[in-house]
Design a protein around this motif. Structure first.
Motif, PDB file in Angstrom:
ATOM      1  N   THR A  15       1.207  -0.876  -8.638  1.00  0.00           N
ATOM      2  CA  THR A  15       1.773  -2.019  -7.921  1.00  0.00           C
ATOM      3  C   THR A  15       2.330  -1.591  -6.558  1.00  0.00           C
ATOM      4  O   THR A  15       2.251  -2.348  -5.590  1.00  0.00           O
ATOM      5  CB  THR A  15       2.877  -2.704  -8.739  1.00  0.00           C
ATOM      6  N   SER A  16       2.879  -0.370  -6.471  1.00  0.00           N
ATOM      7  CA  SER A  16       3.390   0.129  -5.191  1.00  0.00           C
ATOM      8  C   SER A  16       2.256   0.418  -4.219  1.00  0.00           C
ATOM      9  O   SER A  16       2.490   0.473  -2.999  1.00  0.00           O
ATOM     10  CB  SER A  16       4.221   1.402  -5.415  1.00  0.00           C
ATOM     11  N   ASN A  17       1.075   0.603  -4.726  1.00  0.00           N
ATOM     12  CA  ASN A  17      -0.101   0.810  -3.888  1.00  0.00           C
ATOM     13  C   ASN A  17      -0.564  -0.487  -3.222  1.00  0.00           C
ATOM     14  O   ASN A  17      -1.212  -0.450  -2.174  1.00  0.00           O
ATOM     15  CB  ASN A  17      -1.229   1.390  -4.748  1.00  0.00           C
ATOM     16  N   ILE A  18      -0.211  -1.638  -3.821  1.00  0.00           N
ATOM     17  CA  ILE A  18      -0.750  -2.920  -3.359  1.00  0.00           C
ATOM     18  C   ILE A  18       0.321  -3.888  -2.873  1.00  0.00           C
ATOM     19  O   ILE A  18       0.217  -4.468  -1.781  1.00  0.00           O
ATOM     20  CB  ILE A  18      -1.567  -3.578  -4.494  1.00  0.00           C
ATOM     21  N   LEU A  19       1.374  -4.081  -3.667  1.00  0.00           N
ATOM     22  CA  LEU A  19       2.335  -5.141  -3.361  1.00  0.00           C
ATOM     23  C   LEU A  19       3.130  -4.941  -2.064  1.00  0.00           C
ATOM     24  O   LEU A  19       3.382  -5.931  -1.359  1.00  0.00           O
ATOM     25  CB  LEU A  19       3.286  -5.344  -4.542  1.00  0.00           C
ATOM     26  N   PRO A  20       3.566  -3.732  -1.697  1.00  0.00           N
ATOM     27  CA  PRO A  20       4.281  -3.610  -0.413  1.00  0.00           C
ATOM     28  C   PRO A  20       3.460  -4.079   0.782  1.00  0.00           C
ATOM     29  O   PRO A  20       3.991  -4.753   1.679  1.00  0.00           O
ATOM     30  CB  PRO A  20       4.585  -2.106  -0.333  1.00  0.00           C
ATOM     31  N   LYS A  21       2.172  -3.750   0.811  1.00  0.00           N
ATOM     32  CA  LYS A  21       1.310  -4.220   1.897  1.00  0.00           C
ATOM     33  C   LYS A  21       1.169  -5.736   1.845  1.00  0.00           C
ATOM     34  O   LYS A  21       1.204  -6.417   2.880  1.00  0.00           O
ATOM     35  CB  LYS A  21      -0.068  -3.564   1.788  1.00  0.00           C
ATOM     36  N   LEU A  22       1.036  -6.279   0.636  1.00  0.00           N
ATOM     37  CA  LEU A  22       0.933  -7.731   0.476  1.00  0.00           C
ATOM     38  C   LEU A  22       2.208  -8.421   0.940  1.00  0.00           C
ATOM     39  O   LEU A  22       2.157  -9.458   1.615  1.00  0.00           O
ATOM     40  CB  LEU A  22       0.638  -8.068  -0.983  1.00  0.00           C
TER      41      LEU A  22
END
Length: 304
Positions: free
Chosen positions: A66-73
């Protein structure tokens, strides 16, 4: 090539902040819930057993994925700056797929652990020692990350000569292949080969393990004994069902049948819902984790 533009979800401008806050709270809940489980396992000696070490590994995967995707989102929701570099996109895809493969392997090892615990309880310390559990965990991580290097290299060499707009909320392999004007036959073949080896094989091993587990549980005479035996693997079985359900809907089909709406929906379930629900499942269905959590809360309250 400079990079891609990520087209997330269509929404009105007045919903920008509410959507950002919703995803931010979900991310915090995922991070905190899984971190609590990891902390409880590594700080409680009675939880340092193979089953809980595997659970802690899954929680680490949920945090990392989730840290791989959600911060950018979240950054896209907040700033509306939706560009991502080519290298950054390939990196995001690589880590997402690697952690997914790691989860395949870990869930299989957990099924084996439950099989030994229920079907051969007297031999459990021999067949599933703490050292073996740690070695299996390292194997799951290392093998998965090495296997997916080929995918990253092949996708990196693709040509994207038309649109650079990714109609998805992160860089997944299917939308990237859809944008490429290169021959993707080798990558699709590699997907099916690795999907068979990692996905289907692990799924079959889990099914076989549970056939033996259920057969053994049915031979237990007392209803209390059957309930206790089944409760030790019900959380794992629930997580396996959610994980394989979303993964099968996402990847077990050719790129030609790719559907944006379906992929966004099932990707959302896997990236957001599954990591959010996993800590709840393992905490609600596991008395040892609930006891450890209550003890930790009591200890902190007394410390104040």
């Amino acid at each position: 090539m400079s990079g891609f533009s990520i087209q997330v979800f269509l929404y009105a401008d007045n919903l920008q902040i509410p959507i950002f806050l919703t995803f931010f709270l979900i991310y915090i809940a995922i991070f905190a819930g899984n971190l609590i489980i990891v902390t409880l396992v590594i700080t409680n000696s009675h939880l340092l057993t193979p089953m809980y070490i595997f659970i802690a590994n899954l929680s680490v995967i949920d945090i990392a994925s989730t840290s791989n995707i959600l911060p950018k989102l979240l950054a896209i929701f907040l700033t509306k700056e939706n560009t991502i570099s080519f290298a950054g996109c390939i990196t995001q895809m690589y880590f997402f797929m690697s952690w997914t493969c790691t989860e395949f392997v870990l869930l299989t090892f957990m099924a084996y652990d439950r099989y030994i615990a229920i079907c051969h309880p007297l031999h459990y310390p021999i067949y599933m020692s703490l050292r073996l559990c740690i070695e299996l965990s390292f194997t799951a991580w290392i093998v998965s990350f090495l296997v997916l290097v080929g995918h990253a290299v092949l996708v990196y060499k693709l040509s994207f000569c038309s649109s650079h707009l990714i109609d998805h909320f992160f860089c997944d392999i299917n939308p990237l292949l859809k944008l490429s004007c290169s021959d993707i036959t080798i990558i699709e073949l590699l997907n099916y080969i690795e999907g068979t080896i990692l996905g289907i094989t692990s799924f079959l091993l889990i099914i076989i393990s549970y056939i033996f587990i259920i057969s053994t549980i049915l031979t237990i005479k007392s209803s209390e004994g059957r309930h206790k035996a089944f409760s030790t693997c019900s959380a794992h079985l629930t997580c396996v069902t959610m994980f394989y359900g979303t993964i099968i809907c996402l990847y077990v089909r050719p790129t030609s049948s790719y559907s944006l709406k379906q992929d966004k929906f099932f990707s959302f379930l896997y990236v957001v819902l599954v990591p959010f629900v996993n800590p709840i499942i393992y905490s609600l269905k596991n008395e040892n984790i609930k006891k450890a959590l209550r003890f930790k809360i009591t200890f902190l309250q007394k410390g104040k």
